[in-house]
Design a protein around this motif. Structure first.
Motif, short mmCIF file in Angstrom:
data_model
loop_
_atom_site.label_atom_id
_atom_site.label_comp_id
_atom_site.label_asym_id
_atom_site.label_seq_id
_atom_site.Cartn_x
_atom_site.Cartn_y
_atom_site.Cartn_z
N GLY A 67 27.12 22.03 -88.21
CA GLY A 67 27.70 23.34 -88.52
C GLY A 67 28.21 24.11 -87.33
N VAL A 68 28.00 23.60 -86.12
CA VAL A 68 28.37 24.36 -84.91
C VAL A 68 29.88 24.51 -84.78
CG1 VAL A 68 28.25 24.36 -82.39
CG2 VAL A 68 26.24 23.74 -83.73
N HIS A 69 30.66 23.57 -85.36
CA HIS A 69 32.12 23.69 -85.25
C HIS A 69 32.61 25.01 -85.84
CE1 HIS A 69 33.66 22.98 -89.46
NE2 HIS A 69 32.40 22.58 -89.62
N ARG A 70 31.89 25.55 -86.80
CA ARG A 70 32.26 26.85 -87.37
C ARG A 70 32.13 27.96 -86.33
NH1 ARG A 70 32.20 26.79 -93.13
NH2 ARG A 70 31.57 24.74 -93.95
N LEU A 71 31.10 27.90 -85.52
CA LEU A 71 30.92 28.89 -84.46
C LEU A 71 32.01 28.77 -83.41
CD1 LEU A 71 27.03 28.66 -83.94
CD2 LEU A 71 28.31 30.23 -85.41
N TRP A 72 32.35 27.53 -83.05
CA TRP A 72 33.41 27.32 -82.06
C TRP A 72 34.73 27.91 -82.57
CZ3 TRP A 72 32.15 21.41 -81.64
CH2 TRP A 72 30.99 21.24 -80.87
N LYS A 73 35.03 27.68 -83.83
CA LYS A 73 36.29 28.18 -84.40
C LYS A 73 36.26 29.70 -84.53
CE LYS A 73 37.12 23.83 -86.80
NZ LYS A 73 37.01 23.09 -88.08
N ASP A 74 35.11 30.25 -84.90
CA ASP A 74 34.98 31.72 -84.94
C ASP A 74 35.24 32.32 -83.57
OD1 ASP A 74 34.40 31.67 -87.65
OD2 ASP A 74 32.23 31.86 -87.37
N ASP A 75 34.62 31.75 -82.55
CA ASP A 75 34.80 32.26 -81.18
C ASP A 75 36.26 32.12 -80.73
OD1 ASP A 75 32.15 32.94 -81.00
OD2 ASP A 75 31.56 31.18 -79.83
N PHE A 76 36.87 31.00 -81.09
CA PHE A 76 38.27 30.75 -80.74
C PHE A 76 39.17 31.85 -81.28
CE2 PHE A 76 42.20 28.18 -82.00
CZ PHE A 76 42.74 28.17 -80.72
N VAL A 77 39.04 32.16 -82.57
CA VAL A 77 39.91 33.16 -83.19
C VAL A 77 39.56 34.57 -82.73
CG1 VAL A 77 40.58 34.20 -85.39
CG2 VAL A 77 40.44 31.71 -85.17
N SER A 78 38.28 34.88 -82.61
CA SER A 78 37.91 36.23 -82.17
C SER A 78 38.38 36.49 -80.75
CB SER A 78 36.39 36.43 -82.28
OG SER A 78 35.69 35.57 -81.38
N GLY A 79 38.37 35.45 -79.90
CA GLY A 79 38.86 35.62 -78.55
C GLY A 79 40.35 35.90 -78.49
N LEU A 80 41.09 35.36 -79.46
CA LEU A 80 42.54 35.62 -79.53
C LEU A 80 42.83 37.00 -80.11
CD1 LEU A 80 43.66 32.12 -80.84
CD2 LEU A 80 43.89 33.00 -78.51
N ASN A 81 41.94 37.47 -80.97
CA ASN A 81 42.04 38.81 -81.55
C ASN A 81 43.40 39.04 -82.22
OD1 ASN A 81 41.16 41.36 -82.25
ND2 ASN A 81 41.39 42.24 -80.19
N PRO A 82 43.79 38.18 -83.15
CA PRO A 82 45.11 38.33 -83.79
C PRO A 82 45.21 39.62 -84.58
CG PRO A 82 43.77 36.71 -84.95
CD PRO A 82 43.03 37.04 -83.70
N GLY A 83 46.38 40.21 -84.52
CA GLY A 83 46.61 41.47 -85.22
C GLY A 83 46.23 42.70 -84.42
N ASN A 84 45.75 42.50 -83.18
CA ASN A 84 45.33 43.63 -82.35
C ASN A 84 46.56 44.45 -81.93
OD1 ASN A 84 44.18 45.39 -80.53
ND2 ASN A 84 43.72 43.84 -78.99
N PRO A 85 46.67 45.69 -82.36
CA PRO A 85 47.86 46.48 -82.02
C PRO A 85 47.98 46.81 -80.54
CG PRO A 85 46.21 47.86 -83.10
CD PRO A 85 45.72 46.45 -83.20
N LYS A 86 46.89 46.70 -79.79
CA LYS A 86 46.92 47.03 -78.37
C LYS A 86 47.68 45.99 -77.54
CE LYS A 86 42.61 49.67 -78.42
NZ LYS A 86 41.23 49.80 -77.85
N VAL A 87 47.88 44.80 -78.09
CA VAL A 87 48.61 43.77 -77.34
C VAL A 87 50.02 43.59 -77.88
CG1 VAL A 87 46.50 42.55 -76.75
CG2 VAL A 87 47.72 41.92 -78.83
N GLY A 88 50.49 44.59 -78.65
CA GLY A 88 51.83 44.51 -79.19
C GLY A 88 51.83 43.95 -80.60
N VAL A 89 52.98 43.96 -81.20
CA VAL A 89 53.11 43.51 -82.59
C VAL A 89 53.02 41.98 -82.65
CG1 VAL A 89 54.59 43.48 -84.61
CG2 VAL A 89 54.55 45.50 -83.14
#
Length: 291
Positions: A67-89
């Motif tokens: 089940g650890v691959h789920r944690l890796w993927k969660d960390d991957f996406v959270s680190g990218l922070n998609p949709g964050n308005p502070k980094v532009g549209v």
């Protein structure tokens, strides 16, 4: 703001023109796991592997990684922070080798839940229609089904169709646990650079090299002894999972892959800051920015 989708979503196998993919060896061979095969044959061999494991792929990922691959993927996406308005549209994302859709779904959920962003969209691309169908099945059970926020395409990471994927189009390019299966990693990186907008981010999550020697021995023993057996029991396919284990060992080191990303034109941080190890290097996140 409603986005108009003008491109045709996946409706079957779309054949793309063939390219003579580069090989790291002058005799025209490349690796398929630990085997040496003609470079022109690897693509079909990899297709065979993933056609075989498509329906059991997510179950096997849970079993192999506990089940650890789920944690890796969660960390991957959270680190990218998609949709964050502070980094532009950030409105256009492409997830290549996206298969069963777990990264694409995480991107959409993160943008909506963390930033109330319902305009961000993901084009999910995979060369294997069987894997892509698993992603379509997953999305049918979500709020994104039949919305312009997700589109499915059969496509080759090494040669994305310019008609479907024009240059300077995307804000974010992701590829997770897929690039090591490609015949020519430099071709994949060049295509990623092409389709990203200036200022866009390339992000790769991939298995890598374990840095602690003792831990590496334990990891090798588990990988080569347990994972093929799990493949045999849960997927009735020992050989495909033997290949997957071997393909991990053939992928470049963190430092070498970071240099490949820079060679493709991306800007990365210097030294070890160019990547982020997960679980001692079992997996690793690499990012680069198109200037």
């Amino acid at each position: 703001m409603q986005r108009v989708v003008t491109r045709r979503a996946f409706s079957g196998i779309q054949k793309l023109p063939k390219r003579q993919y580069s090989s790291s060896k002058p005799d025209g061979t490349t690796h398929f796991g630990f085997k040496e095969v003609p470079a022109v044959e690897k693509e079909n061999l990899v297709k065979g592997v993933f056609s075989s494991v498509a329906t059991s792929y997510d179950v096997m990922n849970d079993a192999m990684s506990m089940g650890v691959h789920r944690l890796w993927k969660d960390d991957f996406v959270s680190g990218l922070n998609p949709g964050n308005p502070k980094v532009g549209v950030q409105t256009r994302c492409i997830d290549v080798a996206g298969g069963t859709g777990d990264i694409a779904l995480r991107i959409l959920d993160w943008a909506r839940e963390k930033h109330a962003d319902r305009d961000l969209s993901v084009d999910l691309v995979d060369i294997n229609p069987n894997m892509l169908e698993e992603g379509r099945t997953r999305f049918r059970k979500t709020m994104y089904h039949n919305t312009p926020q997700v589109n499915f395409f059969v496509g080759n990471a090494q040669e994305l169709s310019p008609e479907q994927f024009p240059s300077n189009t995307y804000d974010l390019y992701t590829i997770a646990f897929g690039i090591r299966n490609c015949t020519s990693v430099p071709d994949v990186l060049r295509e990623a650079y092409r389709v990203l907008k200036p200022g866009g981010t390339f992000a790769c999550l991939e298995f890598s090299k374990v840095t602690n020697p003792l831990f590496a021995q334990v990891y090798d023993a588990y990988s080569f002894s347990v994972i093929p057996i799990l493949g045999s029991i849960l997927a009735s396919d020992r050989d495909s999972y033997q290949y997957l284990v071997e393909s991990i060992r053939k992928f470049p080191s963190q430092e070498d892959f970071a240099q490949m990303i820079r060679d493709a034109g991306f800007h990365t941080a210097k030294g070890e800051k160019a990547w982020q190890n997960q679980w001692g290097g079992i997996a690793c996140v690499h990012t680069g920015v198109k200037l």
